[in-house]
Each structure stands twice: as C-alpha cells, then as structure tokens.
Design an enzyme around this catalytic site. Structure first.
Site, PDB file in Angstrom:
ATOM      1  N   PRO A 163      -7.786 -30.706   5.677  1.00  0.00           N
ATOM      2  CA  PRO A 163      -8.527 -29.710   6.461  1.00  0.00           C
ATOM      3  C   PRO A 163      -8.409 -28.312   5.863  1.00  0.00           C
ATOM      4  CG  PRO A 163      -6.527 -30.451   7.631  1.00  0.00           C
ATOM      5  CD  PRO A 163      -6.638 -31.274   6.385  1.00  0.00           C
ATOM      6  N   ASP A 164      -9.438 -27.482   6.044  1.00  0.00           N
ATOM      7  CA  ASP A 164      -9.275 -26.076   5.640  1.00  0.00           C
ATOM      8  C   ASP A 164      -8.553 -25.332   6.753  1.00  0.00           C
ATOM      9  OD1 ASP A 164     -11.201 -25.482   7.546  1.00  0.00           O
ATOM     10  OD2 ASP A 164     -12.761 -24.914   6.122  1.00  0.00           O
ATOM     11  N   PHE A 165      -8.493 -24.015   6.695  1.00  0.00           N
ATOM     12  CA  PHE A 165      -7.717 -23.265   7.683  1.00  0.00           C
ATOM     13  C   PHE A 165      -8.564 -22.779   8.847  1.00  0.00           C
ATOM     14  CE2 PHE A 165      -5.185 -23.259   3.905  1.00  0.00           C
ATOM     15  CZ  PHE A 165      -3.909 -23.484   4.408  1.00  0.00           C
ATOM     16  N   ARG A 166      -9.735 -22.211   8.516  1.00  0.00           N
ATOM     17  CA  ARG A 166     -10.442 -21.428   9.526  1.00  0.00           C
ATOM     18  C   ARG A 166     -11.728 -22.045  10.048  1.00  0.00           C
ATOM     19  NH1 ARG A 166      -7.869 -18.347   6.001  1.00  0.00           N
ATOM     20  NH2 ARG A 166      -6.288 -16.953   6.858  1.00  0.00           N
ATOM     21  N   GLN A 211      -6.269 -20.549  -4.160  1.00  0.00           N
ATOM     22  CA  GLN A 211      -5.415 -20.238  -3.008  1.00  0.00           C
ATOM     23  C   GLN A 211      -4.787 -21.508  -2.472  1.00  0.00           C
ATOM     24  OE1 GLN A 211      -7.663 -17.143  -0.312  1.00  0.00           O
ATOM     25  NE2 GLN A 211      -9.161 -18.270  -1.505  1.00  0.00           N
ATOM     26  N   ASN A 212      -5.165 -22.642  -3.039  1.00  0.00           N
ATOM     27  CA  ASN A 212      -4.740 -23.914  -2.450  1.00  0.00           C
ATOM     28  C   ASN A 212      -3.340 -24.308  -2.901  1.00  0.00           C
ATOM     29  OD1 ASN A 212      -7.251 -23.886  -1.351  1.00  0.00           O
ATOM     30  ND2 ASN A 212      -8.144 -25.373  -2.756  1.00  0.00           N
ATOM     31  N   ASP A 238      -2.428 -27.539  -2.582  1.00  0.00           N
ATOM     32  CA  ASP A 238      -2.496 -29.006  -2.681  1.00  0.00           C
ATOM     33  C   ASP A 238      -2.331 -29.505  -4.119  1.00  0.00           C
ATOM     34  OD1 ASP A 238      -5.040 -28.541  -3.888  1.00  0.00           O
ATOM     35  OD2 ASP A 238      -6.071 -28.755  -1.960  1.00  0.00           O
ATOM     36  N   HIS A 258      -1.165 -18.727  -4.171  1.00  0.00           N
ATOM     37  CA  HIS A 258      -0.323 -18.817  -2.979  1.00  0.00           C
ATOM     38  C   HIS A 258       0.839 -19.774  -3.179  1.00  0.00           C
ATOM     39  CE1 HIS A 258      -3.826 -17.083  -0.361  1.00  0.00           C
ATOM     40  NE2 HIS A 258      -3.228 -16.172  -1.099  1.00  0.00           N
ATOM     41  N   CYS A 288      20.456 -24.443   2.799  1.00  0.00           N
ATOM     42  CA  CYS A 288      21.115 -24.011   1.569  1.00  0.00           C
ATOM     43  C   CYS A 288      22.588 -24.444   1.543  1.00  0.00           C
ATOM     44  CB  CYS A 288      21.013 -22.489   1.488  1.00  0.00           C
ATOM     45  SG  CYS A 288      21.798 -21.767   0.044  1.00  0.00           S
ATOM     46  N   GLY A 333     -15.593 -22.285  -1.779  1.00  0.00           N
ATOM     47  CA  GLY A 333     -14.762 -22.877  -0.726  1.00  0.00           C
ATOM     48  C   GLY A 333     -13.712 -21.968  -0.143  1.00  0.00           C
ATOM     49  N   ASN A 337     -20.503 -21.878  -1.147  1.00  0.00           N
ATOM     50  CA  ASN A 337     -19.786 -21.963   0.126  1.00  0.00           C
ATOM     51  C   ASN A 337     -20.771 -22.307   1.241  1.00  0.00           C
ATOM     52  OD1 ASN A 337     -16.925 -21.497   0.821  1.00  0.00           O
ATOM     53  ND2 ASN A 337     -17.723 -20.052   2.331  1.00  0.00           N
ATOM     54  N   GLU A 371     -20.890 -20.878   4.029  1.00  0.00           N
ATOM     55  CA  GLU A 371     -21.325 -19.638   4.683  1.00  0.00           C
ATOM     56  C   GLU A 371     -21.173 -18.500   3.688  1.00  0.00           C
ATOM     57  OE1 GLU A 371     -18.617 -18.974   7.959  1.00  0.00           O
ATOM     58  OE2 GLU A 371     -16.891 -19.523   6.748  1.00  0.00           O
ATOM     59  N   SER A 382     -19.549 -27.862  -1.553  1.00  0.00           N
ATOM     60  CA  SER A 382     -19.151 -27.627  -2.944  1.00  0.00           C
ATOM     61  C   SER A 382     -19.405 -28.844  -3.847  1.00  0.00           C
ATOM     62  CB  SER A 382     -17.681 -27.201  -2.999  1.00  0.00           C
ATOM     63  OG  SER A 382     -16.873 -28.087  -2.272  1.00  0.00           O
TER      64      SER A 382
HETATM   65  P1  OAD Z   1     -10.511 -20.919   4.957  1.00  0.00           P
HETATM   66  O1  OAD Z   1     -10.303 -22.081   5.873  1.00  0.00           O
HETATM   67  O2  OAD Z   1     -10.245 -19.571   5.481  1.00  0.00           O
HETATM   68  O3  OAD Z   1     -12.014 -20.931   4.399  1.00  0.00           O
HETATM   69  C1  OAD Z   1     -12.627 -22.083   3.898  1.00  0.00           C
HETATM   70  C2  OAD Z   1     -14.102 -21.771   3.604  1.00  0.00           C
HETATM   71  O4  OAD Z   1     -14.683 -22.903   2.954  1.00  0.00           O
HETATM   72  C3  OAD Z   1     -14.920 -21.480   4.838  1.00  0.00           C
HETATM   73  O5  OAD Z   1     -15.790 -20.386   4.574  1.00  0.00           O
HETATM   74  C4  OAD Z   1     -15.731 -22.788   5.055  1.00  0.00           C
HETATM   75  O6  OAD Z   1     -16.993 -22.568   5.629  1.00  0.00           O
HETATM   76  C5  OAD Z   1     -15.890 -23.261   3.627  1.00  0.00           C
HETATM   77  N1  OAD Z   1     -16.002 -24.717   3.454  1.00  0.00           N
HETATM   78  C6  OAD Z   1     -15.320 -25.705   4.089  1.00  0.00           C
HETATM   79  N2  OAD Z   1     -15.638 -26.906   3.593  1.00  0.00           N
HETATM   80  C7  OAD Z   1     -16.545 -26.689   2.588  1.00  0.00           C
HETATM   81  C8  OAD Z   1     -17.259 -27.519   1.668  1.00  0.00           C
HETATM   82  N3  OAD Z   1     -17.094 -28.841   1.649  1.00  0.00           N
HETATM   83  N4  OAD Z   1     -18.115 -26.922   0.797  1.00  0.00           N
HETATM   84  C9  OAD Z   1     -18.296 -25.589   0.792  1.00  0.00           C
HETATM   85  N5  OAD Z   1     -17.645 -24.754   1.626  1.00  0.00           N
HETATM   86  C10 OAD Z   1     -16.792 -25.287   2.507  1.00  0.00           C
HETATM   87  O7  OAD Z   1      -9.628 -21.219   3.638  1.00  0.00           O
HETATM   88  P2  OAD Z   1      -9.172 -20.198   2.487  1.00  0.00           P
HETATM   89  O8  OAD Z   1     -10.187 -19.135   2.285  1.00  0.00           O
HETATM   90  O9  OAD Z   1      -8.755 -21.008   1.327  1.00  0.00           O
HETATM   91  O10 OAD Z   1      -2.687 -19.344   2.933  1.00  0.00           O
HETATM   92  O11 OAD Z   1      -7.877 -19.561   3.170  1.00  0.00           O
HETATM   93  C11 OAD Z   1      -7.129 -18.599   2.496  1.00  0.00           C
HETATM   94  C12 OAD Z   1      -5.661 -18.688   2.840  1.00  0.00           C
HETATM   95  O12 OAD Z   1      -5.486 -18.618   4.256  1.00  0.00           O
HETATM   96  C13 OAD Z   1      -4.995 -19.988   2.464  1.00  0.00           C
HETATM   97  O13 OAD Z   1      -4.578 -20.022   1.119  1.00  0.00           O
HETATM   98  C14 OAD Z   1      -3.821 -20.077   3.426  1.00  0.00           C
HETATM   99  C15 OAD Z   1      -4.366 -19.425   4.661  1.00  0.00           C
HETATM  100  O14 OAD Z   1      -3.483 -18.615   5.350  1.00  0.00           O
HETATM  101  C16 OAD Z   1      -1.626 -20.051   2.447  1.00  0.00           C
HETATM  102  O15 OAD Z   1      -1.633 -21.248   2.283  1.00  0.00           O
HETATM  103  C17 OAD Z   1      -0.415 -19.260   2.134  1.00  0.00           C
HETATM  104 ZN    ZN Z   2      21.213 -19.533   0.633  1.00  0.00          ZN
END
Ligand code: OAD
Ligand code: ZN
Length: 288
Positions: free
Chosen positions: A38-41, A111-112, A114, A131, A170, A218, A243, A245, A265
């Site tokens: 899953p993505d984050f947002r 930023q991933n 994985d 990250h 630790c 993405g 992306n 959006e 993507s």
């Molecule tokens: P987000 O979840 O914030 O954004 C993902 C984006 O990808 C959104 O704009 C979705 O619409 C789009 N999306 C999802 N699936 C897609 C697909 N199949 N094709 C095209 N677009 C798609 O994720 P990030 O921007 O990576 O921090 O989040 C940034 C950081 O926020 C992460 O690295 C994480 C989090 O806090 C850490 O892990 C430390």
């Molecule tokens: Zn320690």
C-alpha cells in the site's frame, strides 16, 4: 486514454530524438502499489488510513522518533507489512532497470523503503534510498549499529507475540533498536545530498538541457526535502510526471516544458517500452 498515450509519446519522442540522453527518476510509493504494497496517503487503501485503527495521535507519528520510543507497536506493525523479501518489482521498476541496461540511467531517487529498485537489478551506484532502508539498524539511544537480522529476528518474534520483551534492544544500553529508515526530524543519508549536488551541477550546464530528463512517478510530493528535488530542476530541463493525480510543483508552478502523464505507472511504463522498442526485453524481465 488517448491523453495518456499522447503525453507519454511526448516523453518518448524526446528520448528518441536524444539517443544519448539519460533519465533521473524521482519515485515514491505509487510505483509499488501494483506489487501489493500500500502507499501512504491514498484514501481508504493507504497505510496512514489503515493505521487509524491503532489510535495514533496523527498518522505520521508512526515515523516520529519520540513517539516510537514510547509506543513502538505501530512501527513494528508497519515494518511487518512492508518488510522486504515478500514482494516482486513492478513493471515500472523493471523499466527503470532497462534504462540502466541501455545506458540511459543517470539516477533513481527513491522515497521507498521496499528495496525493489535493487531487487529489480539496478546497481547500487544509481539508487539513492532517500528515506533509508531495513538493510541496517541502529540504537535510538547510543547509535550503535546493528546488522539487518538483529531487527528482523525480533520483528518475527514480535509478530507472533507482541510483548515488550520481544522488542529489539541494544546490548550496550538497552535502548530500542530501529532500522535506518529516516523518521521525521532525522537527517537524510549523506548520499542523497552528495549525488543531488552532482546531478544538479550537470543540469546547470547549458549543454545538458535535452541530455538529462527528469521523470517523477508515484509520489504525492508532500514530504520534504525530497519534494524539493523537482522544484530545483533548472527550468531549461524537461520534467515528466507519471502519477494518478497532479501533485507538488507540477500543480503549484507548472512549466512550459513539463509533461503530465496522469496514469497508472505500469500503464505508462508499457507505453514507454513499446515506443522505445524495448517491449520484448520488458516482457522477458516480467517473466523472470
Ligand atoms: P504517498 O502515499 O504520499 O503518494 C503516493 C502517490 O502515488 C499518490 O499521489 C497516489 O495517487 C499515487 N499512486 C498510487 N498508486 C499509483 C499507481 N499505480 N500509479 C500511479 N500513481 C499512483 O507516497 P509517497 O509520496 O511515496 O516516509 O510518500 C512519501 C513519504 O511519506 C514516504 O517515503 C514515507 C511517508 O511518510 C517514510 O517512509 C520515511
Ligand atoms: Zn544503545
């Protein structure tokens, strides 16, 4: 749709007309959703939505160091869900690998956490894990470094039995051990800044304006400093956004040279491979 195809062809035309040009990718969680991560947002399916079950004060607390020290459980649950090894690279990842094989890859800023860029076979020298990753760990109190399996083994125990005794601690100071994933307020790895300085220096040369092409994919471009990378790209250079959006600087400060590909993507990756004549090789990588 035709819009996606037309916009993608704008990008591939640029790549074909400049056969020695190289690409700088800037990617996020959206390129891995088709792998089952899953993505984050994203509303409803994003990790931050799913974490709401855990009564976090706010979703991003899962990456807050002080919160982690008090309440490590949400991060352990997230780590269990995202832990590398369970997932296979997407078509988009394999397309980036093809850019490497064709000598058309300048860099991948990801930023991933994985590690699917590495697992798709892209050499470490091209990949900037902005990250961090699960590859190493450190003590949150005394900073002592620990190998990958120290956290991994404890995570497995904790998954079976989520008790305080099963948290990774630790040897020296009993502080909590955490993977070298960048939490809010922590510094990004120095490799991120070093390589970006080099790439930026290249882009600031007038001669590179069609030789270095930026592809952002993405990501919601909400987390800084990563989100400032596309902003810092000189206006002489093309930026493409792949992306679902339109986000970040592409929305706030659109430029004449921008190419907006509002699509999945992997769908865009297929069109790019077709247009560049790489589709057989992409198929072969997909079958591996
Ligand atoms: P987000 O979840 O914030 O954004 C993902 C984006 O990808 C959104 O704009 C979705 O619409 C789009 N999306 C999802 N699936 C897609 C697909 N199949 N094709 C095209 N677009 C798609 O994720 P990030 O921007 O990576 O921090 O989040 C940034 C950081 O926020 C992460 O690295 C994480 C989090 O806090 C850490 O892990 C430390
Ligand atoms: Zn320690």
């Amino acid at each position: 749709s035709n819009n996606v195809e037309d916009a993608t062809k704008k990008l591939t035309r640029l790549l074909l007309e400049n056969p020695k040009s190289k690409v700088i990718f800037m990617v996020g969680a959206g390129i891995s959703t088709s792998c089952g991560i899953p993505d984050f947002r994203s509303p409803k399916t994003g990790l931050y939505h799913n974490l709401s079950k855990l009564n976090l004060p706010y979703a991003e607390a899962v990456f807050d160091i002080d919160f982690f020290k008090e309440t490590p459980k949400p991060f352990y649950m997230l780590a269990a869900e995202l832990y590398p090894g369970k997932f296979k690279p997407s078509k988009f990842h394999l397309l980036m690998k093809l850019f490497q094989d064709k000598n058309r890859l300048q860099r991948i800023y990801t930023q991933n956490i994985d590690t699917l860029e590495r697992e798709s076979g892209v050499s470490h020298k091209y990949v900037i894990e902005a990250h961090g990753s699960f590859a190493e760990n450190h003590c949150t109190e005394c900073n002592k470094m620990y190998k990958r399996d120290v956290f991994e083994n404890k995570l497995k125990e904790y998954e079976k039995n989520p008790k305080k005794e099963n948290l990774a601690r630790c040897k020296e100071c009993n502080g909590l051990i955490k993977p070298n994933i960048v939490f809010f307020g922590e510094d990004l790895p120095s490799r991120f800044f070093e390589n970006w300085d080099l790439d930026l220096e290249e882009m600031e040369k007038e001669s590179s304006k069609e030789q270095l092409i930026v592809i952002v994919a993405g990501t919601s471009l909400t987390v800084y400093p990563f989100a400032s990378l596309p902003i810092e790209v000189p206006k002489t250079h093309h930026r493409a956004l792949i992306n679902r959006e339109i986000v970040g600087d592409f929305l706030k400060e659109p430029r004449k040279l921008d190419i907006i590909i509002k699509s999945h993507s992997d769908e865009a990756a297929q069109i790019i491979a077709d247009e560049l004549g790489w589709s057989k090789e992409l198929d072969a990588l997909m079958e591996k």
